[in-house]
Design a protein around this motif. Structure first.
Motif, PDB file in Angstrom:
ATOM      1  N   SER A  58       0.949  -1.250  -0.152  1.00  0.00           N
ATOM      2  CA  SER A  58      -0.045  -0.006   0.128  1.00  0.00           C
ATOM      3  C   SER A  58       0.985   1.347   0.005  1.00  0.00           C
ATOM      4  N   GLY A  59       0.221   2.250  -0.318  1.00  0.00           N
ATOM      5  CA  GLY A  59       1.114   3.494  -0.441  1.00  0.00           C
ATOM      6  C   GLY A  59       0.531   4.295  -1.599  1.00  0.00           C
ATOM      7  N   PRO A  60       1.142   5.738  -1.847  1.00  0.00           N
ATOM      8  CA  PRO A  60       0.896   6.608  -2.588  1.00  0.00           C
ATOM      9  C   PRO A  60       1.384   6.237  -4.052  1.00  0.00           C
ATOM     10  N   SER A  61       0.520   5.546  -4.780  1.00  0.00           N
ATOM     11  CA  SER A  61       1.119   5.137  -6.073  1.00  0.00           C
ATOM     12  C   SER A  61      -0.033   4.891  -7.181  1.00  0.00           C
ATOM     13  N   PHE A  62      -0.204   5.851  -7.940  1.00  0.00           N
ATOM     14  CA  PHE A  62      -1.366   5.883  -9.191  1.00  0.00           C
ATOM     15  C   PHE A  62      -0.704   4.874 -10.259  1.00  0.00           C
ATOM     16  N   ALA A  63      -1.630   4.303 -10.956  1.00  0.00           N
ATOM     17  CA  ALA A  63      -1.395   3.384 -12.031  1.00  0.00           C
ATOM     18  C   ALA A  63      -0.509   4.361 -13.017  1.00  0.00           C
ATOM     19  N   LYS A  64      -1.013   5.153 -13.634  1.00  0.00           N
ATOM     20  CA  LYS A  64      -0.249   5.725 -14.640  1.00  0.00           C
ATOM     21  C   LYS A  64       1.118   6.179 -14.349  1.00  0.00           C
ATOM     22  N   ASP A  65       1.333   6.735 -12.870  1.00  0.00           N
ATOM     23  CA  ASP A  65       2.683   7.184 -12.480  1.00  0.00           C
ATOM     24  C   ASP A  65       3.586   5.854 -12.606  1.00  0.00           C
ATOM     25  N   ILE A  66       3.206   4.816 -12.253  1.00  0.00           N
ATOM     26  CA  ILE A  66       4.074   3.680 -12.169  1.00  0.00           C
ATOM     27  C   ILE A  66       4.312   3.264 -13.724  1.00  0.00           C
ATOM     28  N   ALA A  67       3.105   3.464 -14.518  1.00  0.00           N
ATOM     29  CA  ALA A  67       3.421   2.665 -15.632  1.00  0.00           C
ATOM     30  C   ALA A  67       4.495   3.811 -16.421  1.00  0.00           C
ATOM     31  N   SER A  68       4.391   5.050 -16.258  1.00  0.00           N
ATOM     32  CA  SER A  68       5.127   6.122 -16.683  1.00  0.00           C
ATOM     33  C   SER A  68       6.695   6.043 -16.299  1.00  0.00           C
ATOM     34  N   ARG A  69       6.878   5.009 -15.153  1.00  0.00           N
ATOM     35  CA  ARG A  69       8.145   5.070 -14.616  1.00  0.00           C
ATOM     36  C   ARG A  69       8.680   6.359 -13.948  1.00  0.00           C
ATOM     37  N   LEU A  70       7.458   6.905 -13.200  1.00  0.00           N
ATOM     38  CA  LEU A  70       8.021   8.069 -12.323  1.00  0.00           C
ATOM     39  C   LEU A  70       8.251   7.486 -11.044  1.00  0.00           C
ATOM     40  N   PRO A  71       8.958   8.360 -10.229  1.00  0.00           N
ATOM     41  CA  PRO A  71       9.195   7.750  -8.925  1.00  0.00           C
ATOM     42  C   PRO A  71       8.287   7.724  -7.778  1.00  0.00           C
ATOM     43  N   ALA A  72       7.957   6.575  -7.013  1.00  0.00           N
ATOM     44  CA  ALA A  72       7.256   6.366  -6.088  1.00  0.00           C
ATOM     45  C   ALA A  72       7.620   5.597  -4.947  1.00  0.00           C
ATOM     46  N   ASP A  73       7.083   5.610  -3.720  1.00  0.00           N
ATOM     47  CA  ASP A  73       7.505   4.989  -2.685  1.00  0.00           C
ATOM     48  C   ASP A  73       6.147   4.137  -2.151  1.00  0.00           C
ATOM     49  N   VAL A  74       6.562   2.841  -1.539  1.00  0.00           N
ATOM     50  CA  VAL A  74       5.181   2.237  -0.909  1.00  0.00           C
ATOM     51  C   VAL A  74       5.636   1.371   0.223  1.00  0.00           C
TER      52      VAL A  74
END
Length: 311
Positions: free
Chosen positions: A135-151
């Motif tokens: 769980s954590g702040p992670s929109f699907a489009k952000d992950i698919a766009s290879r933008l940084p995220a933390d979970v």
């Protein structure tokens, strides 16, 4: 290289499959929708749920559960909470004995008020003790766009969480291990309800101060119910709490915030939800949260208001 199977071909499931493939893992995706694998193969992308993001030819989409799970080392259960029981039951006979299972569902089972950890204990009892919860702040489009995220990734045994962390962690997606299974799940589920309230406040033009107040008092509600159910209150100050809450309450891609915005326009929750292909978990979760709060004697006025409006 790890064999990763993603159960669920929605936006988030597809984005995690693209991410796992990018890391070099052998990846397969099970799709509930009949014909979706053929459409993905023909068009080179999942136009139904994540348009605009090409799918590599060796990223297999299939409607056959046995094929999707063959040889899997890590299984990502990326389905709405309302479908977790049925999908896990279908997957159970095909799960390799040593496979690790990770749930990404952010919700509570409405009928039983069970967390996903309880659902997995019922449906895949041999794998549930080593299951992890992301769980954590992670929109699907952000992950698919290879933008940084933390979970956050929680397991009853922190070493199990660290093992899955090694498979999924990268500079693009930083995975933080936790042993607070209840807290990480609740944070992901309850923030959706608060996001509906924030979207409604935005839609009614109540201003940024109101939204900030709803988020802050909403966080207090998350923590109160979490502590009553055995969570570590500090979890709600991390990625699975305030992090996910911030994104879902403010992000334009948030389905739960969009639900609140449409409620403010005068539409009913039922007509909004019935017209959408993707799931706004806050709609269903609001009922479960209300029932849990009543059962535990926890005061949650914002969540109660969302429940009354939606149901």
């Amino acid at each position: 290289m790890t064999n990763v199977s993603v159960l669920g071909a929605g936006a988030f499931g597809t984005s995690l499959a693209l991410y796992a493939h990018h890391l070099g893992h052998q990846t397969r995706v099970w799709a509930y929708d009949d014909g979706l694998p053929e459409r993905v193969a023909a068009k080179g992308e999942n136009t139904a749920y994540l348009p605009g993001f090409p799918t590599p030819e060796d990223l297999l989409f299939t409607n056959d559960m046995a094929t999707a799970l063959e040889g899997a080392d890590l299984v990502l259960l990326v389905v709405p909470s309302s479908f977790m029981r049925s999908v896990a039951t279908q997957a159970a006979p095909h799960l390799p004995p040593r496979a690790l299972v990770t749930s990404t569902a952010k919700g509570i089972e409405r009928e039983s008020l069970a967390l996903m950890s309880d659902v997995l204990a019922d449906t895949i009892p041999k794998h549930a003790p080593s299951a992890t919860y992301l769980s954590g702040p992670s929109f699907a489009k952000d992950i698919a766009s290879r933008l940084p995220a933390d979970v956050s990734l929680a397991a009853a045994d922190i070493d199990t969480a660290r093992g899955v962390q090694e498979v999924l962690h990268s500079p693009l997606l930083r995975v933080y291990a936790s042993d607070d299974v209840v807290g990480v799940q609740l944070g992901g589920a309850l923030k959706n309800v608060i996001a509906v309230a924030c979207g409604a406040a935005d839609g009614l033009g109540l201003g940024a101060s109101t939204v900030a107040s709803l988020m802050t008092r909403g966080l207090a509600e998350l923590a109160r119910l979490g502590v009553a159910l055995g969570a570590n209150p500090l979890t709600f100050l991390g990625l699975a709490g305030v992090g996910d809450l911030s994104l879902t309450c403010n992000g334009e891609l948030s389905r739960n915030r969009q639900l609140g915005l449409q409620l403010a326009s005068g539409k009913t929750a039922r007509e909004i939800v019935s017209s959408q292909k993707a799931v706004a978990e806050g709609y269903r979760t609001s009922m479960a949260v209300h029932q849990l709060a009543t059962r535990e004697g926890v005061e949650m006025p914002i969540s109660k208001a969302v429940y009354k409006v939606c149901h």
